[in-house]
Scaffold this motif. Structure first.
Motif, PDB file in Angstrom:
ATOM      1  N   LYS A 155       0.536  -1.386  -0.132  1.00  0.00           N
ATOM      2  CA  LYS A 155       0.070   0.144   0.123  1.00  0.00           C
ATOM      3  C   LYS A 155       0.644   1.796  -0.214  1.00  0.00           C
ATOM      4  O   LYS A 155       0.908   1.823  -0.633  1.00  0.00           O
ATOM      5  CB  LYS A 155      -0.913   0.058   1.011  1.00  0.00           C
ATOM      6  CG  LYS A 155      -2.050   1.044   1.228  1.00  0.00           C
ATOM      7  CD  LYS A 155      -2.810   1.321   2.342  1.00  0.00           C
ATOM      8  CE  LYS A 155      -3.898   2.674   2.278  1.00  0.00           C
ATOM      9  NZ  LYS A 155      -3.098   3.402   3.276  1.00  0.00           N
ATOM     10  N   TRP A 189       4.100   1.174  -0.529  1.00  0.00           N
ATOM     11  CA  TRP A 189       5.032   1.436  -2.197  1.00  0.00           C
ATOM     12  C   TRP A 189       4.410   1.942  -3.541  1.00  0.00           C
ATOM     13  O   TRP A 189       4.496   2.603  -4.488  1.00  0.00           O
ATOM     14  CB  TRP A 189       5.048   0.104  -2.433  1.00  0.00           C
ATOM     15  CG  TRP A 189       6.460  -0.092  -1.835  1.00  0.00           C
ATOM     16  CD1 TRP A 189       7.342   0.923  -0.960  1.00  0.00           C
ATOM     17  CD2 TRP A 189       7.206  -1.699  -1.605  1.00  0.00           C
ATOM     18  NE1 TRP A 189       7.980  -0.762  -0.143  1.00  0.00           N
ATOM     19  CE2 TRP A 189       8.115  -0.879  -0.905  1.00  0.00           C
ATOM     20  CE3 TRP A 189       7.221  -2.399  -2.750  1.00  0.00           C
ATOM     21  CZ2 TRP A 189       9.163  -2.225  -0.798  1.00  0.00           C
ATOM     22  CZ3 TRP A 189       8.237  -3.489  -2.563  1.00  0.00           C
ATOM     23  CH2 TRP A 189       9.365  -3.654  -1.493  1.00  0.00           C
ATOM     24  N   SER A 190       2.380   1.884  -3.580  1.00  0.00           N
ATOM     25  CA  SER A 190       1.244   2.130  -4.204  1.00  0.00           C
ATOM     26  C   SER A 190       1.927   3.908  -3.965  1.00  0.00           C
ATOM     27  O   SER A 190       1.570   4.715  -5.135  1.00  0.00           O
ATOM     28  CB  SER A 190       0.301   1.578  -4.112  1.00  0.00           C
ATOM     29  OG  SER A 190       0.414   0.262  -5.069  1.00  0.00           O
ATOM     30  N   GLU A 191       1.458   4.202  -2.698  1.00  0.00           N
ATOM     31  CA  GLU A 191       1.271   5.960  -2.661  1.00  0.00           C
ATOM     32  C   GLU A 191       2.905   6.553  -3.102  1.00  0.00           C
ATOM     33  O   GLU A 191       2.527   7.693  -3.622  1.00  0.00           O
ATOM     34  CB  GLU A 191       0.918   5.862  -0.636  1.00  0.00           C
ATOM     35  CG  GLU A 191      -0.172   5.148  -0.187  1.00  0.00           C
ATOM     36  CD  GLU A 191       0.106   5.531   1.661  1.00  0.00           C
ATOM     37  OE1 GLU A 191       0.871   5.177   1.719  1.00  0.00           O
ATOM     38  OE2 GLU A 191      -1.116   4.552   1.552  1.00  0.00           O
ATOM     39  N   ALA A 243       1.041  12.558 -14.642  1.00  0.00           N
ATOM     40  CA  ALA A 243       0.974  10.913 -14.763  1.00  0.00           C
ATOM     41  C   ALA A 243       2.341  10.990 -16.433  1.00  0.00           C
ATOM     42  O   ALA A 243       3.288   9.603 -16.043  1.00  0.00           O
ATOM     43  CB  ALA A 243      -0.361  10.671 -15.428  1.00  0.00           C
ATOM     44  N   ALA A 247       6.163  10.481 -14.872  1.00  0.00           N
ATOM     45  CA  ALA A 247       6.017   9.935 -13.545  1.00  0.00           C
ATOM     46  C   ALA A 247       6.120   8.755 -15.013  1.00  0.00           C
ATOM     47  O   ALA A 247       7.995   7.987 -14.177  1.00  0.00           O
ATOM     48  CB  ALA A 247       4.714   9.809 -13.197  1.00  0.00           C
ATOM     49  N   ASP A 248       5.849   8.808 -15.896  1.00  0.00           N
ATOM     50  CA  ASP A 248       5.473   7.615 -16.186  1.00  0.00           C
ATOM     51  C   ASP A 248       7.171   7.359 -16.716  1.00  0.00           C
ATOM     52  O   ASP A 248       7.582   6.179 -17.288  1.00  0.00           O
ATOM     53  CB  ASP A 248       4.560   6.965 -17.467  1.00  0.00           C
ATOM     54  CG  ASP A 248       3.433   7.016 -16.903  1.00  0.00           C
ATOM     55  OD1 ASP A 248       3.273   5.799 -15.169  1.00  0.00           O
ATOM     56  OD2 ASP A 248       2.767   6.965 -17.569  1.00  0.00           O
ATOM     57  N   GLN A 284       3.718  10.686  -8.973  1.00  0.00           N
ATOM     58  CA  GLN A 284       2.772  11.171 -10.585  1.00  0.00           C
ATOM     59  C   GLN A 284       1.941  12.296  -9.468  1.00  0.00           C
ATOM     60  O   GLN A 284       1.801  12.730 -10.745  1.00  0.00           O
ATOM     61  CB  GLN A 284       1.861   9.780 -10.586  1.00  0.00           C
ATOM     62  CG  GLN A 284       1.823   9.255 -12.048  1.00  0.00           C
ATOM     63  CD  GLN A 284       0.942   8.038 -11.851  1.00  0.00           C
ATOM     64  OE1 GLN A 284      -0.103   7.651 -10.895  1.00  0.00           O
ATOM     65  NE2 GLN A 284       0.688   8.063 -13.612  1.00  0.00           N
ATOM     66  N   THR A 285       1.998  12.423  -8.479  1.00  0.00           N
ATOM     67  CA  THR A 285       1.691  13.912  -8.129  1.00  0.00           C
ATOM     68  C   THR A 285       2.710  14.914  -8.169  1.00  0.00           C
ATOM     69  O   THR A 285       2.213  15.781  -9.115  1.00  0.00           O
ATOM     70  CB  THR A 285       0.951  14.045  -7.041  1.00  0.00           C
ATOM     71  OG1 THR A 285       0.074  12.944  -5.998  1.00  0.00           O
ATOM     72  CG2 THR A 285       0.346  15.350  -6.444  1.00  0.00           C
ATOM     73  N   ASP A 307       3.597   5.395  -4.948  1.00  0.00           N
ATOM     74  CA  ASP A 307       3.998   5.987  -7.477  1.00  0.00           C
ATOM     75  C   ASP A 307       3.200   6.883  -7.043  1.00  0.00           C
ATOM     76  O   ASP A 307       3.554   7.638  -8.061  1.00  0.00           O
ATOM     77  CB  ASP A 307       4.034   4.355  -7.477  1.00  0.00           C
ATOM     78  CG  ASP A 307       4.446   3.532  -7.662  1.00  0.00           C
ATOM     79  OD1 ASP A 307       5.997   3.737  -7.370  1.00  0.00           O
ATOM     80  OD2 ASP A 307       4.437   2.178  -7.987  1.00  0.00           O
ATOM     81  N   GLU A 308       2.351   7.171  -6.490  1.00  0.00           N
ATOM     82  CA  GLU A 308       1.358   8.244  -6.758  1.00  0.00           C
ATOM     83  C   GLU A 308       1.793   9.247  -6.609  1.00  0.00           C
ATOM     84  O   GLU A 308       2.158  10.571  -6.596  1.00  0.00           O
ATOM     85  CB  GLU A 308      -0.233   8.247  -5.938  1.00  0.00           C
ATOM     86  CG  GLU A 308      -1.042   6.481  -6.199  1.00  0.00           C
ATOM     87  CD  GLU A 308      -1.707   6.501  -4.774  1.00  0.00           C
ATOM     88  OE1 GLU A 308      -2.338   6.291  -4.270  1.00  0.00           O
ATOM     89  OE2 GLU A 308      -2.594   5.376  -5.420  1.00  0.00           O
ATOM     90  N   HIS A 309       2.875   9.416  -5.363  1.00  0.00           N
ATOM     91  CA  HIS A 309       3.373  10.900  -4.886  1.00  0.00           C
ATOM     92  C   HIS A 309       3.966  11.433  -5.789  1.00  0.00           C
ATOM     93  O   HIS A 309       4.260  12.414  -6.467  1.00  0.00           O
ATOM     94  CB  HIS A 309       3.921  10.353  -3.787  1.00  0.00           C
ATOM     95  CG  HIS A 309       4.855  11.592  -2.861  1.00  0.00           C
ATOM     96  ND1 HIS A 309       3.921  12.040  -2.898  1.00  0.00           N
ATOM     97  CD2 HIS A 309       5.763  11.306  -2.489  1.00  0.00           C
ATOM     98  CE1 HIS A 309       4.676  13.722  -2.571  1.00  0.00           C
ATOM     99  NE2 HIS A 309       6.156  12.985  -2.336  1.00  0.00           N
TER     100      HIS A 309
END
Length: 151
Positions: A106, A108-110, A121, A124-125, A116-117, A112-114
């Motif tokens: 969870k 680690w997903s956060e 997007a 980040a990709d 991206q923010t 990735d989202e951080h």
């Protein structure tokens, strides 16, 4: 003296800053970023020998031994004789160690989202793709996966 700063310093500094954010987010779990990485690798590879883990993380046996000792002391992993080769031990997750995995994934997903923010997007990709390419070009690979042959 160079007139321009060395550009790779931004990569090193960003990595350290991201690791600090990750440390802060993982703190309530009682697991460090490196411990989290090792726990997830053990989950994917278990039962696994300490020497295989050291090889998978591309670290010296002594470094992995220290990590294993800390994880054993925290009761996140267990060590037992290898049923196929009694002269070596294998490592596996305990229930306590396994209970940390959902929180780790969870967080680690956060992360990735951080990123991206912060970057958007598309950037980040690109950043993630280029980071994976750089890791591969340097001969690195995710634990448990073989490196790609160098062209």
């Amino acid at each position: 003296m160079p007139s321009k700063p060395h550009r790779f310093h931004g990569i090193l500094h960003s990595a350290r800053l991201l690791e600090q954010v990750l440390e802060d987010r993982l703190a309530p779990t009682g697991v460090s970023p490196r411990q989290a990485h090792v726990l997830t690798a053990i989950n994917e590879l278990e039962p696994v020998s300490q020497s295989c883990l050291a090889e998978a993380f591309e670290v010296k046996q002594a470094s992995m031994s220290t990590m294993i000792d800390r994880l054993l002391a925290a009761d996140f992993i267990s060590r037992a004789p290898d049923p196929l080769e009694r002269r070596r031990n294998v490592i596996g997750l305990t229930d306590k160690g396994r209970s940390k995995l959902d929180a780790i994934h969870k967080i680690w997903s956060e992360m990735d989202e951080h990123i991206q923010t912060l970057l958007g997007a598309a950037d980040a990709d690109s950043y993630f793709r280029l980071s994976a390419e750089l890791r591969g070009a340097l001969g690195g690979h995710p634990p448990g996966q073989r490196p790609r042959p160098v062209a």
